[in-house]
Every structure is written in structure tokens, then in C-alpha cells.
Motif scaffolding. Structure first.
Motif, short mmCIF file in Angstrom:
data_model
loop_
_atom_site.label_atom_id
_atom_site.label_comp_id
_atom_site.label_asym_id
_atom_site.label_seq_id
_atom_site.Cartn_x
_atom_site.Cartn_y
_atom_site.Cartn_z
N CYS A 1 1.09 1.51 -4.05
CA CYS A 1 -0.19 2.21 -4.21
C CYS A 1 -0.12 3.66 -3.73
O CYS A 1 -1.14 4.37 -3.80
CB CYS A 1 -1.28 1.47 -3.43
N LYS B 1 0.83 -1.21 0.00
CA LYS B 1 0.00 0.00 0.00
C LYS B 1 0.86 1.26 0.00
O LYS B 1 0.63 2.19 -0.79
CB LYS B 1 -0.92 -0.01 1.24
N SER C 1 -2.33 -1.87 -7.78
CA SER C 1 -2.58 -0.49 -7.38
C SER C 1 -3.82 0.05 -8.09
O SER C 1 -4.05 -0.26 -9.27
CB SER C 1 -1.37 0.37 -7.74
N PRO D 1 -4.90 -1.19 -1.82
CA PRO D 1 -4.74 -2.10 -2.96
C PRO D 1 -6.08 -2.66 -3.42
O PRO D 1 -7.03 -2.76 -2.63
CB PRO D 1 -3.85 -3.22 -2.38
#
Length: 332
Positions: A166, A162, A193, A171
Motif C-alpha cells: 500500500c 501497508k 491496496s 489497507p
């Protein structure tokens, strides 16, 4: 990606033949009815069998995942302190790590669902039975994919993904594939992502699956085929499960769940050195070796190779310095 719902045949990066269906998790009872895998296809010999009763489905709540690799890749992981997305799909592959405690908890859930009206005394009288059936490669300490196993808490892996991949967004988890091998059914979760949603928008999100769920802390998976080799059959006696030896064993399909993390070619899923202190562990190669000749025949040889790597040596030196400093302080 276009989702057709039909199986197609290919050879994967390990040069192993597989049948693949994108965007769906197809249960075993439905696989048996599929015309596009009947007959001469690689999995039909085992999938078509009728097997005596065994525990199915069995619900596992999994909090740990593992990435297994061979001697060709271990140096790169240790030197970069992280994991890359490999091959043309830019994926890093992880399997479930199922502990003895996970099996015990799954057994209790199975009993509760199998005998919903059983009394507390009847549940306490139940003899352990599930370990007689958890005989597939998923439950072994050995691995088909190499000698070196990295194990992480799922929450730690997801948090790192994350933050790094991301950029602090959540996620996205999707139904990626059902894959059939000669004796194995693999259900794959794709983790990616939200910034690349356009690439995977045709794949359903994981929440639509009756087989698998993710609650933010653990994977909840309903395993359908846990045995591979069936030596016992299951029977009911009042409100208890009893197991009976079979006259002859039967080979059957077994299923597993994998997570494929999408990591673009210019990125790495990195971990600080301190989180790698307990990684990797060394494991034996399973009877089937899919590590592309990057394996060692014994744990001792694998451990010797690992300890010879510069990255491992520097980590070992740090531990010895820390231990020496601790001893010195305690002596003072």
C-alpha cells in the motif's frame, strides 16, 4: 467486479467444488432459507439439519493468522522470503490461528452475554465447556492444506502489507465472499491496496458486517458453527451452562474466516530473514488432504524435507554461528 448476491457453482484452484456468493456474508439462519442452494447442492445435506442447542454465536478476538502450504510451494517462500499473490485473482490466503487462550476468553464472553445478570460467584462456579464444542478443523493443529505453517501476528502482517503493497497507505478490508463446500462455510475478507480501489469498489467494506470486525489490532469474529461433529448439547441450569452427551452424534456444517491479501503479480509481500526464524512450523495433514499431493504422511518426513532445503540449512547455520559466538563471549 459485479456483485449479484446470488450463488454460483465453480471448481477452485484445488479442483474442489464450491458455491460462491460475492460481496456478502450470509448467516447460517439465512442460508437455510435460500432457494438457490436447496435440494441437490453440495452443502444442503448438512446445512438443512436441525441441531440440538450448542454455543452460538461465539465471539473470538484473534491476534494471530497462519498461512499453510505444501512442499511444492515452501521452497519458493523461503528462497524469496515472502508471499506471492497466486492464481488468476493474485491472492495470498491466510487463516485464523486460534489458541487455547482465545477459546478461554471466548467462553467468558459467551457466559457474560448468555447470562448478563449472573453474579460473580455464579461465573466463578461455571465449569469449562467450550472445548467440548470446538471440534471443527479450524481448531485442530493439523491442516488440510499442507505440512508447513507460517504464523504471524496480525499486526505484523498488516504493517508489512501497508508498507510494501500500500506504500504506507492504510489497507482496505472488504466483504469478499461467502463460500459453501460440502460441510464448510467460509467467509472471506479481502485485503487490498487503496491504489486498486477501482477493481473492488462494488464490494462492501468490512465495517458493514455484523459477523466480522477489525479494530486495527485484532479480528473480532462471531463464529456460528464451531463443532462439525456434535457429540454434546448445551443446556441451562440456573445461571450456568451445562453440557449433556447426545444419544448419537450429528455431523453439521462448520464455519471459518479467511483473509485474502491481494498482491499484484509483479510484487511480493516480503519478510526479513530474522522474522522467518520461527517459521515455518511443521504440522500433520488432516484426515481430508487438499494439498494437491504436496504433503507428507508424517511430521518426521515433513521435518526431514524442510531441513534438507538450502534456505533452511543456511538459516540453521546462521543460528549455530550466533550461538557459538554467544558461548565464546560468555566463556571469555
Amino acid at each position: 467486479m459485479t456483485t449479484t448476491g446470488n450463488f454460483y457453482e465453480r471448481r477452485n484452484a484445488r479442483n474442489v467444488k464450491e458455491l460462491v456468493c460475492d460481496g456478502k456474508y450470509i448467516e447460517i439462519k439465512d442460508l437455510k432459507l435460500r432457494d438457490d442452494i436447496k435440494g441437490e447442492h453440495i452443502s444442503w445435506k448438512y446445512l438443512s439439519k436441525d441441531i440440538p442447542d450448542y454455543p452460538t454465536p461465539v465471539e473470538f478476538h484473534i491476534t494471530e493468522v497462519a498461512h499453510v502450504t505444501n512442499k511444492k510451494c515452501i521452497e519458493g517462500i523461503l528462497s524469496s522470503c515472502g508471499f506471492l499473490g497466486l492464481d488468476e485473482d493474485s491472492l495470498s490466503w491466510w487463516n485464523l490461528k486460534i489458541s487455547d487462550e482465545d477459546i478461554t476468553a471466548a467462553e467468558e464472553r459467551f457466559i457474560e452475554s448468555f447470562f448478563p445478570n449472573s453474579s460473580k460467584e455464579e461465573r466463578e462456579a461455571q465449569q469449562p465447556f467450550l472445548r467440548q464444542f470446538t471440534t471443527s478443523p479450524l481448531f485442530r493443529e493439523s491442516s488440510r492444506y499442507g505440512n508447513f505453517r507460517f504464523t504471524y501476528q496480525l499486526t505484523e502482517l498488516m504493517e508489512a502489507y501497508k508498507e510494501q503493497i500500500c506504500v504506507d497507505e492504510e489497507p482496505v478490508l472488504r466483504l469478499y465472499q461467502t463460500k459453501l463446500f460440502k460441510q464448510e462455510i467460509e467467509y472471506v475478507i479481502l485485503v487490498h491496496s487503496p491504489k486498486v480501489n477501482r477493481w473492488f469498489k462494488d464490494l462492501p467494506e468490512l465495517a458493514s458486517s455484523p459477523l466480522v470486525a477489525y479494530d486495527g489490532k485484532q479480528i473480532i469474529w462471531k463464529a456460528q458453527a464451531i463443532c462439525e461433529t456434535h457429540n454434546f448439547q448445551m443446556a441451562k441450569h440456573e445461571n450456568n451452562v451445562v453440557i449433556e452427551p447426545m444419544n448419537s452424534f450429528e455431523f453439521y456444517v462448520w464455519d471459518q474466516l479467511s483473509l485474502a491479501f491481494h498482491i499484484e503479480s509483479n510484487k511480493i509481500l516480503a519478510f526479513p530473514k530474522r522474522s522467518l526464524d520461527q517459521n515455518p512450523s511443521v504440522c500433520e495433514i488432516d484426515q481430508i488432504d487438499l494439498s494437491n499431493n504436496g504433503s507428507f504422511p508424517s511430521i518426521a518426513e515433513a521435518k526431514e524435507f524442510l531441513e534438507s532445503l538450502p534456505e533452511y540449512e543456511s538459516k540453521k547455520d546462521e543460528k549455530e554461528e550466533n550461538l557459538s559466538g554467544k558461548i565464546k563471549v560468555e566463556d571469555e
